[in-house]
Design an enzyme around this catalytic site. Structure first.
Site, PDB file in Angstrom:
ATOM      1  N   ARG A 241     -21.942 -38.532 -39.090  1.00  0.00           N
ATOM      2  CA  ARG A 241     -21.434 -37.958 -40.161  1.00  0.00           C
ATOM      3  C   ARG A 241     -19.726 -37.611 -39.955  1.00  0.00           C
ATOM      4  O   ARG A 241     -18.775 -37.833 -41.095  1.00  0.00           O
ATOM      5  CB  ARG A 241     -21.618 -36.223 -40.797  1.00  0.00           C
ATOM      6  CG  ARG A 241     -23.402 -36.633 -41.815  1.00  0.00           C
ATOM      7  CD  ARG A 241     -23.091 -34.849 -41.554  1.00  0.00           C
ATOM      8  NE  ARG A 241     -22.691 -33.637 -42.148  1.00  0.00           N
ATOM      9  CZ  ARG A 241     -23.073 -32.601 -42.051  1.00  0.00           C
ATOM     10  NH1 ARG A 241     -24.017 -32.049 -41.017  1.00  0.00           N
ATOM     11  NH2 ARG A 241     -21.912 -31.412 -42.216  1.00  0.00           N
TER      12      ARG A 241
ATOM     13  N   SER B   9     -28.206 -29.032 -41.972  1.00  0.00           N
ATOM     14  CA  SER B   9     -27.623 -28.723 -40.687  1.00  0.00           C
ATOM     15  C   SER B   9     -27.859 -27.819 -40.362  1.00  0.00           C
ATOM     16  O   SER B   9     -28.559 -27.446 -39.315  1.00  0.00           O
ATOM     17  CB  SER B   9     -26.339 -28.963 -40.623  1.00  0.00           C
ATOM     18  OG  SER B   9     -26.226 -29.573 -39.134  1.00  0.00           O
TER      19      SER B   9
ATOM     20  N   LYS C  34     -31.491 -26.042 -38.103  1.00  0.00           N
ATOM     21  CA  LYS C  34     -31.530 -25.426 -36.558  1.00  0.00           C
ATOM     22  C   LYS C  34     -32.050 -24.280 -36.144  1.00  0.00           C
ATOM     23  O   LYS C  34     -32.626 -23.336 -35.630  1.00  0.00           O
ATOM     24  CB  LYS C  34     -30.258 -25.754 -35.735  1.00  0.00           C
ATOM     25  CG  LYS C  34     -30.259 -27.548 -35.572  1.00  0.00           C
ATOM     26  CD  LYS C  34     -28.521 -27.288 -35.002  1.00  0.00           C
ATOM     27  CE  LYS C  34     -27.750 -27.171 -36.569  1.00  0.00           C
ATOM     28  NZ  LYS C  34     -26.537 -27.662 -36.228  1.00  0.00           N
TER      29      LYS C  34
ATOM     30  N   HIS D  80     -25.910 -16.690 -37.370  1.00  0.00           N
ATOM     31  CA  HIS D  80     -25.123 -17.602 -37.379  1.00  0.00           C
ATOM     32  C   HIS D  80     -24.313 -17.234 -38.273  1.00  0.00           C
ATOM     33  O   HIS D  80     -23.790 -16.747 -39.577  1.00  0.00           O
ATOM     34  CB  HIS D  80     -25.957 -18.534 -38.207  1.00  0.00           C
ATOM     35  CG  HIS D  80     -25.187 -20.439 -38.365  1.00  0.00           C
ATOM     36  ND1 HIS D  80     -24.860 -21.048 -37.447  1.00  0.00           N
ATOM     37  CD2 HIS D  80     -24.057 -20.529 -39.237  1.00  0.00           C
ATOM     38  CE1 HIS D  80     -23.849 -21.539 -37.331  1.00  0.00           C
ATOM     39  NE2 HIS D  80     -23.239 -22.022 -38.548  1.00  0.00           N
TER      40      HIS D  80
ATOM     41  N   ASP E 236     -31.104 -33.757 -36.669  1.00  0.00           N
ATOM     42  CA  ASP E 236     -29.783 -33.135 -37.430  1.00  0.00           C
ATOM     43  C   ASP E 236     -28.587 -33.976 -36.673  1.00  0.00           C
ATOM     44  O   ASP E 236     -27.270 -33.586 -36.840  1.00  0.00           O
ATOM     45  CB  ASP E 236     -29.380 -31.981 -37.164  1.00  0.00           C
ATOM     46  CG  ASP E 236     -28.369 -31.048 -37.754  1.00  0.00           C
ATOM     47  OD1 ASP E 236     -27.286 -31.247 -38.492  1.00  0.00           O
ATOM     48  OD2 ASP E 236     -27.553 -30.330 -36.734  1.00  0.00           O
TER      49      ASP E 236
END
Ligand code: URA
Length: 447
Positions: A176, A191, A195, A90, A169
């Site tokens: 948010r 968050s 995932k 990520h 999320d």
């Protein structure tokens, strides 16, 4: 416990129990707790923070709000004879960050299967899915079964993120976004990690970016975010590591979907020493790939760097990328003859330097916004993007440029867009009388 009391507890700076956090997420997902109370709690978390246990509990509650991908079928004996450790990656995102497009085929070419779910771009950072969709026919909306079949058959697949992964999320992020509570480290960490954990890989490598083009503008925040995410991953039984990397300048020369894919295809074509290949992009792709291979237990970091470079120089990684494009319905000739990726734009406009000097980027987000205004990005999720639009930079940081020399090429469907974008582009650059000190490409390795 009533949500009112949970909000009050967090407002006073007390830690919430795992049970309370789970009740909040379950109540939010079922619609029992209204948005205004969740918003108040988010703001209390923003100011009071969360400790490691709370952040882990929030992550797991969000994981459990949806499905988990089971990657065990891709480890079946007849596909991979050895022990297989699946690895995910990520990036917190940046301008010109196309590393996923290179790293996934490099790692797959080294025998580690990659089942990757990626997102679309929003704002000044691009998304891997948008970049791949620059190829005619390429499909990112795959069923779970098709996704697994492709990974089993060819060892890699990059699909759009399933809506069933950590759905809480999605709702929380939307709140948010409109309550100015996005930039909270525990909320970001939970968050992202919810995932990643739901996506099922055994190990996770995080590329946490810092600098003017990144979400985390300073090193201290990037370090805190990286440490928080690594701790969550390791505590949840996923071997997790992070690199903190520089985003004080765009990564590589290309910014924009088809242009970035073209840059990756050139990088993977094996000409490692060509001047057209960005040294920073190459080095980061090798480091990220090597670190993923280490997580997959393919050897020491030095051995894995060699494996990654061989996957590039042998052409095997490019071949893997072409196979993936074909398996996902795309035209692989766009990878094998990558200049086709730069044929669709209507205008190519040269941007000359307004002065002499050693050039650096002072506002990378500004460069990302310039690419967006040329058509390469979206401000709202429903916006359409122009895959052919973007920027090719014609300089590296600290190179000396003369007035009139071409700094960049803008690609766009309307010449007026290029005219309008020029001022923002130029105001994102600095010209100095002497070269300036540049930050390292990789600041830290956290594991
Ligand atoms: N990316 C995410 O997925 N979540 C955040 O909160 C921020 C960036």
């Amino acid at each position: 416990m009533r949500i009112y009391e949970i909000i009050t507890k967090k407002k006073r700076g007390e830690a919430l129990s795992g049970e309370e956090i789970r009740a909040v997420i379950t109540g939010f997902a079922s619609g029992e707790i209204p948005d205004y109370q969740i918003s108040a709690l988010l703001m209390a978390i923003y100011f009071r923070g969360m400790n490691a246990e709370e952040t882990a509990a929030l992550t797991m509650a969000m994981v459990d709000s949806g499905e988990r991908v089971d990657l065990t079928p891709i480890k079946e004996k007849d596909t991979y004879p050895e022990k297989i450790i699946t690895v995910d990656k990520h990036s917190t995102g940046g301008v010109g960050d196309k590393t996923t497009l290179a790293v996934v085929p490099i790692v797959a070419a080294c025998g580690v299967p990659i089942a990757k779910m990626s997102g679309r771009g929003l704002g000044h950072t691009g998304g891997t899915i948008d970049k791949l969709e620059a190829i005619p026919g390429f499909r990112t909306n795959l069923s779970g079964a098709k996704f697994m079949d492709i990974v089993k058959n060819i060892g890699l697949c990059i699909a759009g993120q399933s809506a069933n992964l950590a759905p809480a999320d999605k709702g929380l992020y939307a709140l948010r976004d409109v309550t100015a509570t996005v930039d909270s480290i525990p909320l970001i960490a939970a968050s992202i990690m919810s995932k990643k954990i739901a996506a099922g890989a055994d190990a996770i490598l995080l590329d946490v970016k810092t600098g003017s083009g990144a979400f985390m503008k300073n090193l201290e925040d990037a370090r805190k975010l990286a440490q928080t995410m690594v701790e969550i991953g390791n505590n949840c039984g996923r071997k997790t590591a992070a690199l903190i990397t520089d985003m004080s300048a765009p990564l590589g020369y290309a910014i924009g979907n088809s242009l970035e894919l073209l840059e990756v295809a050139e990088l993977l074509s094996g000409k490692l020493n060509e001047s057209t290949i960005s040294k920073n992009l190459l080095e980061l792709c090798v480091e990220l790939s090597a670190n993923m291979l280490v997580l997959a237990e393919k050897g020491s970091l030095d051995e894995c760097r060699i494996l990654a470079k061989e996957a590039i120089s042998s052409g095997k990684a490019l071949q893997k990328l072409a196979e993936m494009v074909e398996a996902q319905g795309g035209d692989r000739s766009y990878i094998e003859n990558s200049m086709k990726l730069n044929e669709k734009h209507t205008y190519a406009v040269e941007i000359p330097s307004p002065q002499n000097g050693y050039i650096t980027v002072s506002d990378t987000e500004g460069i990302g916004l310039t690419a967006m205004s040329l058509g390469a990005g979206r401000t709202r999720p429903e916006d359409k993007i122009d895959h052919s639009a973007g920027i090719i930079l014609n300089f590296t940081s600290n190179s000396y440029v003369e007035k009139g020399q071409t700094l960049a090429y803008f690609y766009t469907s309307a010449r007026l867009l290029a005219v309008q974008a020029t001022e923002q582009f130029l105001s994102s650059l600095t010209f100095s009388n002497n070269p300036v000190e540049l930050p390292p490409l990789i600041y830290e390795h956290i594991f």
